[in-house]
Design a protein around this motif. Structure first.
Motif, short mmCIF file in Angstrom:
data_model
loop_
_atom_site.label_atom_id
_atom_site.label_comp_id
_atom_site.label_asym_id
_atom_site.label_seq_id
_atom_site.Cartn_x
_atom_site.Cartn_y
_atom_site.Cartn_z
N GLU A 93 0.81 -1.22 0.00
CA GLU A 93 0.00 0.00 0.00
C GLU A 93 0.84 1.26 0.00
OE1 GLU A 93 -3.29 1.02 2.64
OE2 GLU A 93 -3.94 -1.06 2.42
N SER A 94 1.98 1.23 0.69
CA SER A 94 2.76 2.44 0.88
C SER A 94 3.99 2.57 -0.03
CB SER A 94 3.23 2.53 2.33
OG SER A 94 4.01 1.40 2.66
N ALA A 95 4.41 1.46 -0.68
CA ALA A 95 5.63 1.52 -1.47
C ALA A 95 5.66 0.39 -2.49
CB ALA A 95 6.85 1.43 -0.56
N GLN A 96 6.64 0.49 -3.40
CA GLN A 96 6.81 -0.56 -4.39
C GLN A 96 8.30 -0.72 -4.72
OE1 GLN A 96 4.66 0.65 -7.86
NE2 GLN A 96 6.01 2.37 -8.29
N VAL A 97 8.62 -1.90 -5.24
CA VAL A 97 9.95 -2.18 -5.77
C VAL A 97 9.73 -2.71 -7.18
CG1 VAL A 97 11.95 -3.72 -5.62
CG2 VAL A 97 11.03 -2.69 -3.55
N ARG A 98 10.43 -2.10 -8.14
CA ARG A 98 10.32 -2.56 -9.53
C ARG A 98 11.58 -3.25 -10.02
NH1 ARG A 98 7.48 2.60 -12.50
NH2 ARG A 98 7.52 3.75 -10.57
N ASP A 99 12.70 -3.04 -9.31
CA ASP A 99 14.00 -3.47 -9.82
C ASP A 99 14.70 -4.51 -8.95
OD1 ASP A 99 14.59 -1.91 -7.61
OD2 ASP A 99 16.14 -0.73 -8.60
N GLY A 100 13.96 -5.35 -8.26
CA GLY A 100 14.59 -6.34 -7.40
C GLY A 100 15.42 -7.34 -8.19
N ALA A 101 16.64 -7.59 -7.73
CA ALA A 101 17.52 -8.56 -8.38
C ALA A 101 18.37 -9.23 -7.30
CB ALA A 101 18.41 -7.88 -9.41
N ASP A 102 18.26 -10.54 -7.20
CA ASP A 102 19.01 -11.31 -6.21
C ASP A 102 19.81 -12.38 -6.94
OD1 ASP A 102 17.42 -9.86 -4.44
OD2 ASP A 102 16.25 -11.59 -3.79
N SER A 103 20.97 -12.71 -6.40
CA SER A 103 21.74 -13.83 -6.91
C SER A 103 22.12 -14.72 -5.73
CB SER A 103 22.97 -13.36 -7.68
OG SER A 103 23.80 -12.58 -6.85
N PHE A 104 22.35 -15.98 -6.03
CA PHE A 104 22.58 -16.98 -4.99
C PHE A 104 23.69 -17.93 -5.41
CE2 PHE A 104 18.18 -15.77 -5.24
CZ PHE A 104 17.73 -15.67 -3.95
N VAL A 105 24.50 -18.35 -4.46
CA VAL A 105 25.38 -19.50 -4.64
C VAL A 105 24.82 -20.57 -3.71
CG1 VAL A 105 27.70 -20.44 -4.37
CG2 VAL A 105 27.39 -18.11 -5.23
N ILE A 106 24.39 -21.68 -4.31
CA ILE A 106 23.74 -22.76 -3.57
C ILE A 106 24.62 -24.00 -3.70
CG2 ILE A 106 21.66 -24.16 -3.35
CD1 ILE A 106 20.21 -21.79 -4.85
N ARG A 107 25.16 -24.41 -2.57
CA ARG A 107 26.12 -25.52 -2.57
C ARG A 107 25.75 -26.49 -1.46
NH1 ARG A 107 31.14 -22.63 -2.06
NH2 ARG A 107 30.83 -22.19 -4.26
N ASP A 108 25.81 -27.78 -1.75
CA ASP A 108 25.52 -28.82 -0.76
C ASP A 108 24.13 -28.65 -0.14
OD1 ASP A 108 28.06 -29.96 -1.19
OD2 ASP A 108 28.97 -28.61 0.28
N GLY A 109 23.16 -28.26 -0.96
CA GLY A 109 21.78 -28.19 -0.52
C GLY A 109 21.42 -26.98 0.32
N ARG A 110 22.28 -25.95 0.35
CA ARG A 110 22.00 -24.76 1.15
C ARG A 110 22.47 -23.50 0.41
NH1 ARG A 110 20.58 -25.49 6.72
NH2 ARG A 110 19.99 -27.66 6.86
N ILE A 111 21.79 -22.39 0.67
CA ILE A 111 22.23 -21.10 0.16
C ILE A 111 23.44 -20.68 0.99
CG2 ILE A 111 21.62 -18.67 -0.14
CD1 ILE A 111 18.64 -19.68 -0.39
#
Length: 127
Positions: A93-111
């Motif tokens: 209601e009060s704000a927005q995000v249009r440009d979210g970008a996340d990256s992950f290294v996932i090894r041995d079943g965990r982030i």
């Protein structure tokens, strides 16, 4: 009933990534942390570096405070080997995000490592 072989199997990066997004979308932060994040994980953000499960909680709390009761859309999901990428948007209601970008290294079943970028844009009252 889960067999011993299945219980011992390490989840793939894609499985962990999908589980993280499903739990995050459902608002199940603690389940997500326990199941998907390594205890020694590191998050790199424009707000700084966050470490471990407490760091994940802190980073998630910052986003939640800025974008309360948000609805999220995951636009791009890519997994190659142990690296995953997510483009997302969020709306409250009060704000927005249009440009979210996340990256992950996932090894041995965990982030193990995560980067997060987003810009919170306040909404004008009455719009």
């Amino acid at each position: 009933i889960v067999s011993t072989a299945d219980a011992a199997r390490v989840r793939s990066a894609g499985e962990v990534f999908d589980d993280h997004l499903a739990l995050a979308g459902a608002g199940l932060l603690e389940t997500d942390i326990q199941r998907n994040f390594a205890p020694e994980c590191v998050l790199l953000t424009s707000e700084g570096v966050f470490r471990g499960h407490d760091g994940v909680r802190t980073a998630a709390g910052l986003l939640s405070a800025r974008l309360p009761e948000a609805r999220y859309e995951y636009r791009t999901r890519i997994v190659v080997g142990e690296v995953a990428f997510l483009e997302w948007s969020g709306d409250s209601e009060s704000a927005q995000v249009r440009d979210g970008a996340d990256s992950f290294v996932i090894r041995d079943g965990r982030i193990r490592y995560m980067t997060a970028h987003y810009t919170v844009e306040p909404k004008e009252r009455g719009k």
